[in-house]
Design a protein around this motif. Structure first.
Motif, short mmCIF file in Angstrom:
data_model
loop_
_atom_site.label_atom_id
_atom_site.label_comp_id
_atom_site.label_asym_id
_atom_site.label_seq_id
_atom_site.Cartn_x
_atom_site.Cartn_y
_atom_site.Cartn_z
N MET A 93 30.71 43.36 15.57
CA MET A 93 30.90 44.01 14.28
C MET A 93 32.21 44.79 14.25
N GLU A 94 32.57 45.38 15.38
CA GLU A 94 33.82 46.14 15.45
C GLU A 94 35.03 45.23 15.23
N THR A 95 35.02 44.07 15.89
CA THR A 95 36.12 43.11 15.72
C THR A 95 36.13 42.56 14.31
N TYR A 96 34.96 42.30 13.75
CA TYR A 96 34.87 41.80 12.37
C TYR A 96 35.54 42.78 11.39
N LYS A 97 35.22 44.05 11.51
CA LYS A 97 35.79 45.04 10.60
C LYS A 97 37.30 45.14 10.75
N LEU A 98 37.78 45.06 11.98
CA LEU A 98 39.21 45.10 12.23
C LEU A 98 39.89 43.86 11.66
N LEU A 99 39.25 42.71 11.84
CA LEU A 99 39.80 41.46 11.32
C LEU A 99 39.89 41.49 9.80
N ARG A 100 38.87 42.00 9.15
CA ARG A 100 38.91 42.09 7.68
C ARG A 100 40.09 42.94 7.22
N HIS A 101 40.39 44.00 7.96
CA HIS A 101 41.54 44.84 7.64
C HIS A 101 42.84 44.04 7.76
N TYR A 102 42.97 43.25 8.83
CA TYR A 102 44.17 42.45 9.05
C TYR A 102 44.31 41.35 7.99
N LEU A 103 43.18 40.82 7.52
CA LEU A 103 43.22 39.71 6.56
C LEU A 103 43.46 40.15 5.12
N ALA A 104 43.27 41.43 4.85
CA ALA A 104 43.32 41.93 3.46
C ALA A 104 44.59 41.53 2.70
N PRO A 105 45.78 41.53 3.31
CA PRO A 105 46.98 41.15 2.55
C PRO A 105 47.04 39.66 2.19
N TYR A 106 46.25 38.83 2.88
CA TYR A 106 46.37 37.39 2.73
C TYR A 106 45.17 36.71 2.08
N MET A 107 44.00 37.34 2.18
CA MET A 107 42.79 36.68 1.71
C MET A 107 41.93 37.64 0.90
N THR A 108 41.12 37.06 0.01
CA THR A 108 40.24 37.87 -0.82
C THR A 108 38.83 37.28 -0.80
N GLU A 109 37.84 38.13 -0.90
CA GLU A 109 36.46 37.65 -0.91
C GLU A 109 36.17 36.93 -2.22
N GLU A 146 33.93 35.28 -5.45
CA GLU A 146 33.19 36.00 -6.49
C GLU A 146 31.70 36.15 -6.19
N TYR A 147 31.19 35.45 -5.19
CA TYR A 147 29.76 35.50 -4.90
C TYR A 147 29.38 36.67 -4.01
N GLY A 148 30.35 37.29 -3.36
CA GLY A 148 30.05 38.44 -2.51
C GLY A 148 29.10 38.06 -1.38
N LEU A 149 28.30 39.01 -0.94
CA LEU A 149 27.33 38.73 0.12
C LEU A 149 26.18 37.93 -0.47
N HIS A 150 25.94 36.73 0.03
CA HIS A 150 24.88 35.88 -0.48
C HIS A 150 24.14 35.23 0.68
N THR A 151 22.95 34.74 0.41
CA THR A 151 22.11 34.17 1.46
C THR A 151 22.03 32.65 1.32
N ILE A 152 22.14 31.97 2.45
CA ILE A 152 22.05 30.51 2.50
C ILE A 152 20.82 30.14 3.31
N LEU A 176 35.85 34.11 2.33
CA LEU A 176 37.19 34.52 1.93
C LEU A 176 38.02 33.29 1.58
N ALA A 177 38.87 33.45 0.58
CA ALA A 177 39.81 32.41 0.18
C ALA A 177 41.22 32.98 0.25
N ALA A 178 42.19 32.12 0.55
CA ALA A 178 43.58 32.57 0.65
C ALA A 178 44.13 32.93 -0.72
N LYS A 179 44.93 33.97 -0.78
CA LYS A 179 45.57 34.38 -2.03
C LYS A 179 46.66 33.39 -2.43
#
Length: 242
Positions: A18-34, A36-42, A152-155
């Motif tokens: 979870m720690e690496t995931y949170k850090l990765l999301r921070h690094y990806l923020a300039p390039y990718m966006t979540e 429209e479905y947000g957190l969803h269950t499959i 996440l999808a690329a901007k």
């Protein structure tokens, strides 16, 4: 949720804390966006032969392998759209083809593949491929796997085929396989915080490769169904033999 029914791409997997995931999301923020479905269950019900031939073959890492599953996005109602999916992997390339049906239609198909009239489907070729595997292998439902996902999808519009998904709380059950029962289950791999899947047709963008290197994130082999089989179902098989 409007989704494509035919895919061709490479899929690489990575396990994260979870720690690496949170850090990765921070690094990806300039390039990718979540998306429209947000957190969803499959939810996916995997089908196999009586002796689990499909997953046992897949675990051997052959050049060609295939899986068949019934998938829904969220716990469905009888009239909600679900998917009968045929997933093939050939020399590292994933090919996914699926039929979109109401849940009641999917249940009817599982009981009787001839229940779907030719006029009820847009793509008869996909149905023929699914029919061939389902009938040839005499498949039946074996396990339900559920998880919660962020995608996440690329901007950059030039990278429309580059996507990243993060799966949390991967869980399974081997009874009550009707999707209407809900998304509950036992943990598949409690030691794993997040499963990341990277989906792309070609090479990774340079910025993403640099992020992976910076955070020391490396590819791994992790199939949800294979994990369930090796950790739990295989033991059940052995106990029956003994």
């Amino acid at each position: 949720m409007k989704l494509k029914n035919v895919f061709q791409r490479k899929e690489n997997k990575y396990t994260l804390s979870m720690e690496t995931y949170k850090l990765l999301r921070h690094y990806l923020a300039p390039y990718m966006t979540e998306d429209e479905y947000g957190l969803h269950t499959i939810l996916s019900v995997y089908f196999d032969t009586e002796d689990y031939a499909l997953i046992r073959h897949s675990i051997q890492k052959p050049v060609y392998k295939e899986k068949f599953r019934l998938r829904s996005y969220g716990v469905p109602t009888n009239q909600q759209q679900v998917f009968l999916e045929l997933k093939k992997k050939v020399k590292g390339i994933v090919y996914k083809r699926r039929l979109s049906l109401k849940y009641t239609q999917a249940l009817d198909y599982i009981e009787n593949p001839n229940s779907l009239s030719p006029d009820s489907l847009r793509d008869q070729q996909i149905k023929h491929e699914i029919d061939w595997l389902y009938a040839r292998k005499h498949l039946s439902p074996k396990v339900l796997i559920a998880y919660d996902r962020r995608a996440l999808a690329a901007k950059d519009v030039k990278l429309s085929d580059f996507r990243i998904t993060f799966d949390f709380n991967i869980r399974y059950r081997t009874d009550k396989l009707n999707l209407l029962e809900g998304d509950f289950g036992e943990p598949v791999a409690s030691e794993i915080g997040v499963l990341m899947e990277v989906k792309a047709l070609g090479a990774y963008p340079l910025w993403f490769s640099e992020i992976l290197s910076e955070l020391s994130i490396y590819k791994c082999s992790f199939s949800k169904y294979a994990q369930v089989y090796e950790r739990y179902l295989f033991k059940e098989e052995l106990s029956h033999v003994i």
